[in-house]
Design an enzyme around this catalytic site. Structure first.
Site, PDB file in Angstrom:
ATOM      1  CG  HIS A 259     -67.095 -46.715  25.068  1.00 59.55           C
ATOM      2  ND1 HIS A 259     -67.240 -45.676  25.960  1.00 59.55           N
ATOM      3  CD2 HIS A 259     -67.948 -47.695  25.492  1.00 59.55           C
ATOM      4  CE1 HIS A 259     -68.131 -45.999  26.880  1.00 59.55           C
ATOM      5  NE2 HIS A 259     -68.572 -47.222  26.610  1.00 59.55           N
ATOM      6  CG  HIS A 401     -72.003 -55.401  27.032  1.00 64.82           C
ATOM      7  ND1 HIS A 401     -71.705 -54.649  25.934  1.00 64.82           N
ATOM      8  CD2 HIS A 401     -72.312 -54.522  28.015  1.00 64.82           C
ATOM      9  CE1 HIS A 401     -71.817 -53.361  26.220  1.00 64.82           C
ATOM     10  NE2 HIS A 401     -72.188 -53.266  27.475  1.00 64.82           N
TER      11      HIS A 401
END
Length: 451
Positions: A259, A401
């Protein structure tokens, strides 16, 4: 510059071939109510419901494929828009169910499952992102879907008092959760940036920057660039949250380096959006993105004797969960490409971008060696020895992703991915020209009556 991977014809050909393979693989996820979870065998896992976040992500992916001109993607993008407009939409209370069954009822609506007991900001963010991408691709019903997503955000998810999103509610919008999380906030930033580009409405960019400012300047700086994930309703960190569930797929204990990489990318994208709109970009943004990137790289890459990123660390940087998640490498690849391009757009030289070129090559090589089982099929999790694992993720749930990782190196930092492709920016990654020269009047202005 460097070893010449960026922009090299054969490298871009490899990226393009992997992008098309991912889109081919993703077609297997289609079910009547949306897109399901692709299991280890390449087929939809019938034991799992149709989840809102997966349907949103896959609709986003196929909308990008449509914009790229990949044959067949239009019908999958349109299926996703229909599923989000009908099968997963809560006709009684508004917003979207978190999960429905695979089949539609007699009236063509989805049937909520037990996983639909609460509405979640994280999942709704992917509705907004999907709707923005489908709007950029001019898919039927996408404009209306995006307008509805914007209304739902205004009504339920945006907390003006903190400039941050609310986490979750009961299905009828009662019982707001006594929790706030940066994961939901992060994907809200992504959705807001995409929506700002497609609609031309600056409020979404302003809110995205507000969220980034809080994450970076309040929380990341206070914790040596390791971002706390979990908070109370006043956005005070809860550092011991889920200590007994360190490998949680969405709310793991400790810091999540992946993150940090994702926030780094979003920070330079928001900065580029401000610059592209001739607005003042705060001085801290680029430096902060580099600090987030560095912390994640130092804490998590090859720290336990082998290649790969560990999933989580404590707040001193010690690894907790050693499994390697594919999405972390993907976000590393995307962040390295985005920061490199942001530095070049600022007129920086070869020495300053060398680290990001090195990381990009290293992490893409890692993905090719360990993560890509076959073209378009990426292992979602590996163990500490880089063998396939299913401790947290089983199968190949979505392509979101990986698709971004093979597209980001070919696109500018701004506008956001769908809008950039719509404006013909593929393989033209230098900074976008000023707004007046950027086709905004014909492409972005006034979709919802706002310039």
């Amino acid at each position: 510059m460097g070893l010449g991977w960026f922009g090299a014809p054969e490298h871009n050909r490899w990226l393009a071939e992997e992008m098309q393979a991912l889109l081919r693989h993703g077609r297997a996820a289609r079910v009547p109510a949306g897109f399901g979870w692709i299991g280890p065998d390449g087929a939809v896992d019938a034991s799992r419901p149709v989840e809102l976040w997966i349907t949103g992500r896959m609709t986003f992916a196929f909308s990008l494929g449509t914009l790229l001109g990949v044959p067949g993607c239009r019908r999958y993008a349109d299926h996703g828009v229909r599923a989000l407009s009908r099968a997963l939409r809560d006709r009684t209370h508004g917003g979207w169910y978190s999960a429905v069954g695979h089949e539609l009822d007699a009236e063509g609506h989805g049937v909520p499952t037990r996983e639909a007991a609460r509405k979640e900001c994280y999942q709704h963010a992917f509705v907004m992102l999907a709707a923005a991408a489908a709007t950029a691709a001019n898919r039927p019903g996408a404009h209306e879907l995006l307008a509805e997503a914007c209304r739902v955000v205004e009504a339920h998810w945006w907390d003006e008092s903190y400039g941050m999103p609310i986490e979750s509610y009961a299905v009828d919008w009662s019982d707001p959760e006594d929790y706030r999380g940066l994961n939901a906030a992060m994907h809200t930033v992504e959705a807001f940036l995409a929506t700002a580009d497609v609609t031309g409405d600056p409020v979404w960019l302003e809110r995205a920057v507000q969220i980034i400012d809080s994450a970076v300047n309040v929380h990341a700086r206070d914790h040596d660039w390791r971002l706390p994930e979990h908070y109370d309703t006043a956005w005070r960190p809860r550092l011991d949250y889920n200590e007994d569930a360190p490998d949680h797929p969405f709310r793991p204990y400790g810091a999540t380096p992946g993150h940090g990489l994702e926030w780094a990318r979003l920070t330079v994208q928001a900065r580029a959006a401000l610059v592209g709109r001739r607005l003042s970009a705060p001085d801290w943004m680029l430096d902060a993105a580099e600090s987030l990137f560095d912390r994640a790289r130092v804490d998590a890459w090859r720290v336990d004797g082998g290649p790969g990123f560990v999933y989580t660390t404590d707040f001193d940087g010690r690894p907790i969960v050693h499994e390697r998640m594919h999405w972390v490498v993907c976000e590393g690849i995307s962040a390295a490409a985005a920061i490199r391009q942001a530095l070049l757009d600022d007129g920086r030289g070869e020495i300053e971008v060398e680290l990001y070129e090195h990381c990009y090559r290293t992490w893409l090589d890692y993905a090719e060696e360990f993560l890509i089982a076959s073209p378009g099929v990426w292992w979602h999790e590996l163990d500490s020895s880089n063998a396939p694992s299913a401790r947290t993720w089983d199968g190949h749930p979505d392509i979101y992703h990986a698709l971004q990782a093979v597209l980001m190196p070919r696109l500018p930092v701004w506008p956001s991915m769908a809008q950039a492709i719509a404006e013909g920016r593929l393989d033209r990654p230098s900074s976008a020209p000023p707004v007046e020269e950027h086709g905004r009047g014909s492409r972005r202005r006034g979709l919802f009556g706002r310039g």
